[in-house]
Design a protein around this motif. Structure first.
Motif, mmCIF file in Angstrom:
data_model
loop_
_atom_site.group_PDB
_atom_site.id
_atom_site.type_symbol
_atom_site.label_atom_id
_atom_site.label_comp_id
_atom_site.label_asym_id
_atom_site.label_seq_id
_atom_site.Cartn_x
_atom_site.Cartn_y
_atom_site.Cartn_z
ATOM 1 N N ALA A 43 0.838 -1.199 0.000
ATOM 2 C CA ALA A 43 0.000 0.000 0.000
ATOM 3 C C ALA A 43 0.877 1.254 0.000
ATOM 4 O O ALA A 43 0.575 2.235 -0.689
ATOM 5 C CB ALA A 43 -0.926 -0.004 1.205
ATOM 6 N N GLN A 44 1.960 1.222 0.772
ATOM 7 C CA GLN A 44 2.855 2.376 0.825
ATOM 8 C C GLN A 44 3.564 2.583 -0.507
ATOM 9 O O GLN A 44 3.732 3.710 -0.968
ATOM 10 C CB GLN A 44 3.867 2.213 1.954
ATOM 11 C CG GLN A 44 3.262 2.384 3.327
ATOM 12 C CD GLN A 44 4.270 2.145 4.431
ATOM 13 O OE1 GLN A 44 5.385 1.720 4.178
ATOM 14 N NE2 GLN A 44 3.855 2.416 5.660
ATOM 15 N N SER A 45 3.975 1.499 -1.142
ATOM 16 C CA SER A 45 4.654 1.626 -2.437
ATOM 17 C C SER A 45 3.677 2.131 -3.498
ATOM 18 O O SER A 45 4.051 2.936 -4.354
ATOM 19 C CB SER A 45 5.272 0.304 -2.871
ATOM 20 O OG SER A 45 4.271 -0.649 -3.148
ATOM 21 N N ASP A 46 2.428 1.696 -3.431
ATOM 22 C CA ASP A 46 1.418 2.194 -4.363
ATOM 23 C C ASP A 46 1.180 3.687 -4.143
ATOM 24 O O ASP A 46 1.068 4.451 -5.097
ATOM 25 C CB ASP A 46 0.103 1.435 -4.207
ATOM 26 C CG ASP A 46 0.189 0.016 -4.741
ATOM 27 O OD1 ASP A 46 1.141 -0.277 -5.495
ATOM 28 O OD2 ASP A 46 -0.703 -0.786 -4.403
ATOM 29 N N ALA A 47 1.131 4.090 -2.895
ATOM 30 C CA ALA A 47 0.924 5.503 -2.580
ATOM 31 C C ALA A 47 2.105 6.331 -3.086
ATOM 32 O O ALA A 47 1.929 7.438 -3.606
ATOM 33 C CB ALA A 47 0.739 5.689 -1.079
ATOM 34 N N ALA A 48 3.304 5.806 -2.947
ATOM 35 C CA ALA A 48 4.496 6.515 -3.418
ATOM 36 C C ALA A 48 4.468 6.645 -4.940
ATOM 37 O O ALA A 48 4.829 7.692 -5.484
ATOM 38 C CB ALA A 48 5.755 5.784 -2.969
ATOM 39 N N GLN A 49 4.028 5.623 -5.636
ATOM 40 C CA GLN A 49 3.942 5.682 -7.094
ATOM 41 C C GLN A 49 2.908 6.699 -7.537
ATOM 42 O O GLN A 49 3.118 7.437 -8.503
ATOM 43 C CB GLN A 49 3.601 4.308 -7.665
ATOM 44 C CG GLN A 49 4.736 3.319 -7.590
ATOM 45 C CD GLN A 49 4.345 1.950 -8.107
ATOM 46 O OE1 GLN A 49 3.175 1.709 -8.385
ATOM 47 N NE2 GLN A 49 5.311 1.062 -8.209
ATOM 48 N N ILE A 50 1.806 6.768 -6.830
ATOM 49 C CA ILE A 50 0.763 7.738 -7.163
ATOM 50 C C ILE A 50 1.277 9.154 -6.960
ATOM 51 O O ILE A 50 1.044 10.044 -7.783
ATOM 52 C CB ILE A 50 -0.508 7.472 -6.331
ATOM 53 C CG1 ILE A 50 -1.162 6.163 -6.770
ATOM 54 C CG2 ILE A 50 -1.492 8.619 -6.447
ATOM 55 C CD1 ILE A 50 -2.281 5.693 -5.880
ATOM 56 N N GLU A 51 2.014 9.380 -5.872
ATOM 57 C CA GLU A 51 2.583 10.703 -5.614
ATOM 58 C C GLU A 51 3.575 11.090 -6.708
ATOM 59 O O GLU A 51 3.611 12.234 -7.151
ATOM 60 C CB GLU A 51 3.262 10.724 -4.247
ATOM 61 C CG GLU A 51 2.292 10.728 -3.079
ATOM 62 C CD GLU A 51 3.004 10.688 -1.744
ATOM 63 O OE1 GLU A 51 4.247 10.864 -1.705
ATOM 64 O OE2 GLU A 51 2.319 10.480 -0.732
ATOM 65 N N GLU A 52 4.394 10.126 -7.157
ATOM 66 C CA GLU A 52 5.367 10.398 -8.200
ATOM 67 C C GLU A 52 4.670 10.788 -9.509
ATOM 68 O O GLU A 52 5.087 11.714 -10.198
ATOM 69 C CB GLU A 52 6.257 9.187 -8.430
ATOM 70 C CG GLU A 52 7.255 8.943 -7.331
ATOM 71 C CD GLU A 52 8.062 7.676 -7.543
ATOM 72 O OE1 GLU A 52 7.912 7.030 -8.622
ATOM 73 O OE2 GLU A 52 8.830 7.311 -6.662
ATOM 74 N N THR A 53 3.611 10.088 -9.825
ATOM 75 C CA THR A 53 2.913 10.388 -11.085
ATOM 76 C C THR A 53 2.212 11.738 -11.017
ATOM 77 O O THR A 53 2.182 12.467 -12.002
ATOM 78 C CB THR A 53 1.877 9.304 -11.415
ATOM 79 O OG1 THR A 53 0.960 9.167 -10.335
ATOM 80 C CG2 THR A 53 2.546 7.970 -11.684
ATOM 81 N N THR A 54 1.693 12.115 -9.844
ATOM 82 C CA THR A 54 1.057 13.427 -9.732
ATOM 83 C C THR A 54 2.092 14.535 -9.806
ATOM 84 O O THR A 54 1.834 15.602 -10.355
ATOM 85 C CB THR A 54 0.247 13.539 -8.438
ATOM 86 O OG1 THR A 54 1.095 13.265 -7.329
ATOM 87 C CG2 THR A 54 -0.931 12.591 -8.445
ATOM 88 N N GLU A 55 3.297 14.303 -9.250
ATOM 89 C CA GLU A 55 4.358 15.302 -9.326
ATOM 90 C C GLU A 55 4.844 15.483 -10.748
ATOM 91 O O GLU A 55 5.115 16.597 -11.201
ATOM 92 C CB GLU A 55 5.515 14.909 -8.416
ATOM 93 C CG GLU A 55 5.214 15.020 -6.928
ATOM 94 C CD GLU A 55 6.340 14.489 -6.063
ATOM 95 O OE1 GLU A 55 7.383 14.053 -6.613
ATOM 96 O OE2 GLU A 55 6.175 14.493 -4.842
ATOM 97 N N VAL A 56 4.938 14.403 -11.505
ATOM 98 C CA VAL A 56 5.402 14.467 -12.887
ATOM 99 C C VAL A 56 4.359 15.182 -13.755
ATOM 100 O O VAL A 56 4.702 15.972 -14.620
ATOM 101 C CB VAL A 56 5.658 13.038 -13.443
ATOM 102 C CG1 VAL A 56 5.916 13.075 -14.931
ATOM 103 C CG2 VAL A 56 6.825 12.408 -12.688
ATOM 104 N N ASN A 57 3.100 14.950 -13.506
ATOM 105 C CA ASN A 57 2.025 15.576 -14.284
ATOM 106 C C ASN A 57 1.897 17.078 -14.029
ATOM 107 O O ASN A 57 1.438 17.814 -14.869
ATOM 108 C CB ASN A 57 0.685 14.891 -14.015
ATOM 109 C CG ASN A 57 0.646 13.485 -14.588
ATOM 110 O OD1 ASN A 57 1.409 13.138 -15.468
ATOM 111 N ND2 ASN A 57 -0.241 12.660 -14.047
#
Length: 58
Positions: A43-57
């Motif tokens: 769950a934490q790794s999924d949350a980190a991936q979501i944060e990364e994609t929002t930062e890139v966008n």
């Protein structure tokens, strides 16, 4: 009187068994401590991936 008591006790036992079979899934399934830790890490790794994609966008 003993015969009636014996028959009633037999019937009560049958009813208890039938009710127990009918309500077999009352408890949630057990999840081990290691499994909970693994799920939390996922769950934490999924949350980190979501944060990364929002930062890139942005």
């Amino acid at each position: 009187m003993n015969r009636k008591k014996k028959l009633n006790s037999i019937l009560e036992k049958r009813m208890k068994r039938l009710n127990a079979k009918k309500n077999f899934n009352a408890k949630p399934k057990y999840i081990s401590k290691a499994e909970r830790a693994r799920l939390e890490a996922l769950a934490q790794s999924d949350a980190a991936q979501i944060e990364e994609t929002t930062e890139v966008n942005q």
